[in-house]
Design an enzyme around this catalytic site. Sequence first.
Site, PDB file in Angstrom:
ATOM      1  CE1 TYR A  96       8.606 -11.540   2.775  1.00 26.00           C
ATOM      2  CE2 TYR A  96       9.658  -9.307   3.220  1.00 26.00           C
ATOM      3  CZ  TYR A  96       9.086 -10.601   2.700  1.00 26.00           C
ATOM      4  OH  TYR A  96       9.468  -9.512   1.592  1.00 26.00           O
ATOM      5  CD  GLU A 138      11.062  -7.017   0.078  1.00 22.29           C
ATOM      6  OE1 GLU A 138      11.076  -7.343   1.337  1.00 22.29           O
ATOM      7  OE2 GLU A 138      10.049  -8.152  -0.688  1.00 22.29           O
ATOM      8  CE1 TYR A 189       5.351  -0.804  -8.164  1.00 20.21           C
ATOM      9  CE2 TYR A 189       5.812  -1.690 -10.475  1.00 20.21           C
ATOM     10  CZ  TYR A 189       5.902  -1.823  -8.871  1.00 20.21           C
ATOM     11  OH  TYR A 189       6.524  -2.383  -8.603  1.00 20.21           O
ATOM     12  NE  ARG A 204      -6.255   0.088  -4.866  1.00 14.44           N
ATOM     13  CZ  ARG A 204      -6.748   0.536  -3.195  1.00 14.44           C
ATOM     14  NH1 ARG A 204      -5.710   0.168  -2.211  1.00 14.44           N
ATOM     15  NH2 ARG A 204      -7.905  -0.489  -2.486  1.00 14.44           N
ATOM     16  CD  GLN A 205       1.465  -1.182  -5.618  1.00 20.35           C
ATOM     17  OE1 GLN A 205       0.550  -1.994  -5.740  1.00 20.35           O
ATOM     18  NE2 GLN A 205       1.323  -0.862  -4.604  1.00 20.35           N
ATOM     19  CE1 TYR A 206      -4.041   4.801  -9.656  1.00 21.56           C
ATOM     20  CE2 TYR A 206      -3.209   4.737  -7.667  1.00 21.56           C
ATOM     21  CZ  TYR A 206      -3.692   4.626  -8.285  1.00 21.56           C
ATOM     22  OH  TYR A 206      -5.399   4.501  -7.955  1.00 21.56           O
ATOM     23  CB  SER A 207       2.486   2.596 -15.121  1.00 22.37           C
ATOM     24  OG  SER A 207       2.886   1.726 -14.918  1.00 22.37           O
ATOM     25  CB  THR A 278       0.207   4.592 -17.495  1.00 23.04           C
ATOM     26  OG1 THR A 278       0.049   3.237 -17.112  1.00 23.04           O
ATOM     27  CG2 THR A 278      -1.465   4.807 -17.993  1.00 23.04           C
ATOM     28  N   GLY A 394      -1.754  -7.265  -9.600  1.00 22.85           N
ATOM     29  CA  GLY A 394      -2.819  -8.385  -9.047  1.00 22.85           C
ATOM     30  C   GLY A 394      -1.845  -9.614  -8.771  1.00 22.85           C
TER      31      GLY A 394
END
Length: 403
Positions: A96, A138, A189, A204-207, A278, A394
């Site tokens: 940061y 986080e 995800y 990438r993120q995937y559920s 998903t 996104g």
Amino acid sequence: MLSSTHEATVRATLPAVGAHLETITALFYDTMLAENPELRRLFSSSAQASGEQRRALAGAVIAFASDLVGEGATFDPVIRRIAHRHASLGIRPEQYTLVGRYLLNAVGAVLGDAVTPAVAAAWDEVYWLFACRLIGLEARLYAHADIDPDHPWREVVVSHRREEAQDTVSFVLTSADGAPMPSYRAGQYVSVAVDLPDGGRQIRQYSLSQAAHGLGGLRITVRRVRGVGGAPDGLVSSHLVDHVRTGDRLEVSAPYGDLTLTAGTAPLVLVSAGVGITPMAAILDHVSRTEPNRDVVVAHAERSLARHCLRPDIIGSGARLRSFRHLVWYERQAPHEADGSTEVRAGRIEVDEIPLAPEAQVYLCGPLPFMQAVRSRLRDRGVPGAQIRYEVFGSDAWAGSRS
């Protein structure tokens, strides 16, 4: 809270900063990534090329600043989603500082003499309030997942690959070292990191598309992103669909995401489009096994039956429920082309045809314009914003639609 010293300055300069923010964020990303190329793996190359990444950052900064000065909708739901996304990428607190330096330098470069010392100090405080909230959220997410953010990835094996629909494949991921796979909540995800043939690394993120019950692993369902208007196909989705087979190894994060089921007995309405089905499939699977007396409506929009992934899963889960309705809209096919177990309509989704109990909890996932349109119509029908939850992969700049 923003200090009283800087609140008036931020309020006064908010329109000017907002008017130039896409230019500011474009310069920020271009400069930071050129001078720190190792950070490119944290950002989607396609989102960078399309401008989606800078629009997402611009929208987040303005929404957060507006909330601080009392001129916008609460930013809390968005900042929680950002924190989950950052945790899935293994973002560390020290990053940061780097981001802040490049972002504030870009503000000065674009706005020039308008950035007086007072203006610079005020927006520096906005940034660090933003950053510190994310760092705190986080840290709690890492602690809850028992994850060292310096080592956020674990190796998994593809134990099963299943062709789901046109351009869409499911992968079941199991432990590569024999250690137990992480628990997760339906609707979450994982991030998947892949080393591409050109030597680049992308994330990438995937559920997770199935509830944890009895699976013994993680199942993701991936649809190839087809480029539109001359844009290339998605790098990671194409790599997974074309090249990853049973027995191959991948790196994944712990599960994250807050589109998880709210406890209670209220009826559920799960609305999705395309591969947004998903997380809905996982939520429905979980409900059908743990709360079979809960009333559930699934409404899904798809281009055609050939592209409708996880449809057998939805029907199978629905069969375990006491009260279940399954509505599907196929944009490119007539209703008679599906069987009688689903209420099928032609054309685009009609929100007015979705059954809605006054107390229903509604979950949305799909392309952002789809969710904006559906959410707007749900609000017109009297559904309170607090009863509508959504997942965005996104840009999350909802421009006043969150209330």
